[in-house]
Design a protein around this motif. Structure first.
Motif, short mmCIF file in Angstrom:
data_model
loop_
_atom_site.label_atom_id
_atom_site.label_comp_id
_atom_site.label_asym_id
_atom_site.label_seq_id
_atom_site.Cartn_x
_atom_site.Cartn_y
_atom_site.Cartn_z
N GLU A 164 -44.22 -152.73 -4.30
CA GLU A 164 -43.90 -152.33 -5.71
C GLU A 164 -43.44 -150.23 -5.44
O GLU A 164 -43.63 -149.66 -4.55
N VAL A 165 -42.47 -149.94 -5.80
CA VAL A 165 -42.01 -148.47 -5.67
C VAL A 165 -42.20 -147.52 -6.41
O VAL A 165 -42.81 -147.43 -8.30
N LYS A 166 -43.47 -146.53 -6.86
CA LYS A 166 -44.00 -145.13 -6.99
C LYS A 166 -43.15 -144.05 -7.39
O LYS A 166 -42.45 -144.28 -6.83
N GLU A 167 -43.92 -143.19 -8.05
CA GLU A 167 -43.09 -142.36 -8.60
C GLU A 167 -43.87 -141.55 -9.08
O GLU A 167 -45.24 -141.08 -9.70
N VAL A 168 -43.20 -139.70 -7.91
CA VAL A 168 -44.23 -138.91 -8.10
C VAL A 168 -43.15 -138.13 -9.09
O VAL A 168 -42.22 -137.87 -9.11
N GLN A 169 -43.97 -137.59 -9.95
CA GLN A 169 -43.11 -136.61 -11.07
C GLN A 169 -43.61 -135.39 -10.72
O GLN A 169 -44.83 -134.37 -10.56
N LEU A 170 -42.72 -133.89 -11.13
CA LEU A 170 -42.73 -132.83 -10.57
C LEU A 170 -42.08 -131.81 -12.14
O LEU A 170 -40.95 -132.38 -12.85
N LYS A 171 -42.86 -130.52 -11.50
CA LYS A 171 -41.87 -129.48 -13.04
C LYS A 171 -41.51 -128.65 -11.69
O LYS A 171 -41.66 -128.65 -10.37
N PRO A 172 -40.09 -128.22 -11.75
CA PRO A 172 -39.29 -127.33 -11.22
C PRO A 172 -39.98 -126.13 -10.64
O PRO A 172 -39.72 -125.33 -9.71
N ARG A 173 -40.61 -125.47 -11.61
CA ARG A 173 -41.50 -124.30 -11.88
C ARG A 173 -43.53 -124.44 -11.51
O ARG A 173 -44.56 -123.75 -12.38
N ILE A 174 -43.78 -125.03 -10.74
CA ILE A 174 -45.57 -126.26 -10.93
C ILE A 174 -45.70 -125.08 -9.64
O ILE A 174 -45.85 -124.37 -9.23
N GLU A 175 -47.54 -124.89 -10.28
CA GLU A 175 -48.06 -123.81 -10.08
C GLU A 175 -48.08 -124.49 -8.43
O GLU A 175 -47.98 -125.80 -8.43
#
Length: 244
Positions: free
Chosen positions: A108-119
């Motif tokens: 199973e492929v997991k996913e991690v989402q990020l924001k470009p200007r993440i704290e």
């Protein structure tokens, strides 16, 4: 239109039960052939005998007569503990299904989402999730979602962030992860190193062995308790309590 009922079952349930009955061999008095080739347990030669005699001898041994090849001439039957055999077969089927599910989970492929200007704190949390996924043997898709108002530098910021993330876990991932930018997303796929996958599989196998051992001990305890109750019942029959 109401569903068709077959002896109290819906059609698909009846078909499933019929298939189950087809796969089960004939046992004891379900066997119709008058002459049988009987396979005994180790230490006793196989022999051809009549059905009635074979049933009698199997019963005397506290076992069952099970047809294993009904097309042979004469049909071949084996003397065995059929309940134990069914239990072991059911256990093997469950083990096979469990291992199949475990393989699917590892694939199973997991996913991690990020924001470009993440704290920085949020990034540490995301990195913790990523590390756990990799250590459990999963591939992980990293996604940077570009929010509105990020401007023309959004894709550049996204690529730089993913490069930073990959560098942080480079001791756990295979080399060669490619970063791609499509519209409002910058993505890449990272795969764990073979030793992490092997360790994850070993950990799952260890848990399975521990669980199987616990189930075996529980079954032995239940069996011993049943035997003790039976012995007590036999003693009571031999020495009935005298009522005054």
């Amino acid at each position: 239109m109401p569903e068709v009922q077959v002896r109290g079952y819906r059609r698909e349930e009846a078909a499933r039960l019929a298939q189950r009955n087809i796969s089960r061999p004939k046992v004891n008095h379900e066997i119709q052939s008058e002459l049988l080739r009987v396979l005994w347990q180790k230490g006793r030669e196989n022999e051809v005998m009549g059905r009635v005699e074979a049933l009698r001898k199997a019963k005397e041994a506290g076992l069952d007569l099970v047809e294993v090849d009904g097309r042979a001439q004469p049909p071949v039957c084996r003397v065995m503990d059929f309940s134990k055999y069914r239990f072991e077969q059911s256990k093997k089927e469950k083990d096979a299904k469990r291992k199949q599910m475990e393989r699917k989970k590892l694939d199973e492929v997991k996913e991690v989402q990020l924001k470009p200007r993440i704290e920085e704190h949020d990034l540490e949390v995301k990195m913790s999730h990523l590390t756990k996924f990799l250590e459990k043997g999963h591939k992980v898709k990293l996604v940077v979602r570009l929010t509105r108002g990020i401007g023309k530098d959004g894709q550049k910021l996204g690529k730089e962030l993913l490069e930073r993330v990959i560098t942080t876990v480079e001791d756990k991932v295979l080399e060669g992860a490619e970063i791609s930018a499509e519209g409002a997303r910058v993505t890449t796929m990272v795969a764990p190193k073979p030793e992490l996958v092997a360790a994850a599989r070993a950990a799952i196998e260890s848990i399975n062995k521990h669980t199987a051992a616990m189930e075996k001990r529980a079954k032995e305890k239940e069996s011993n308790s049943t035997h003790q109750d039976a012995d007590l019942g036999a003693k009571n029959l031999e020495n009935p309590v005298q009522k005054s």
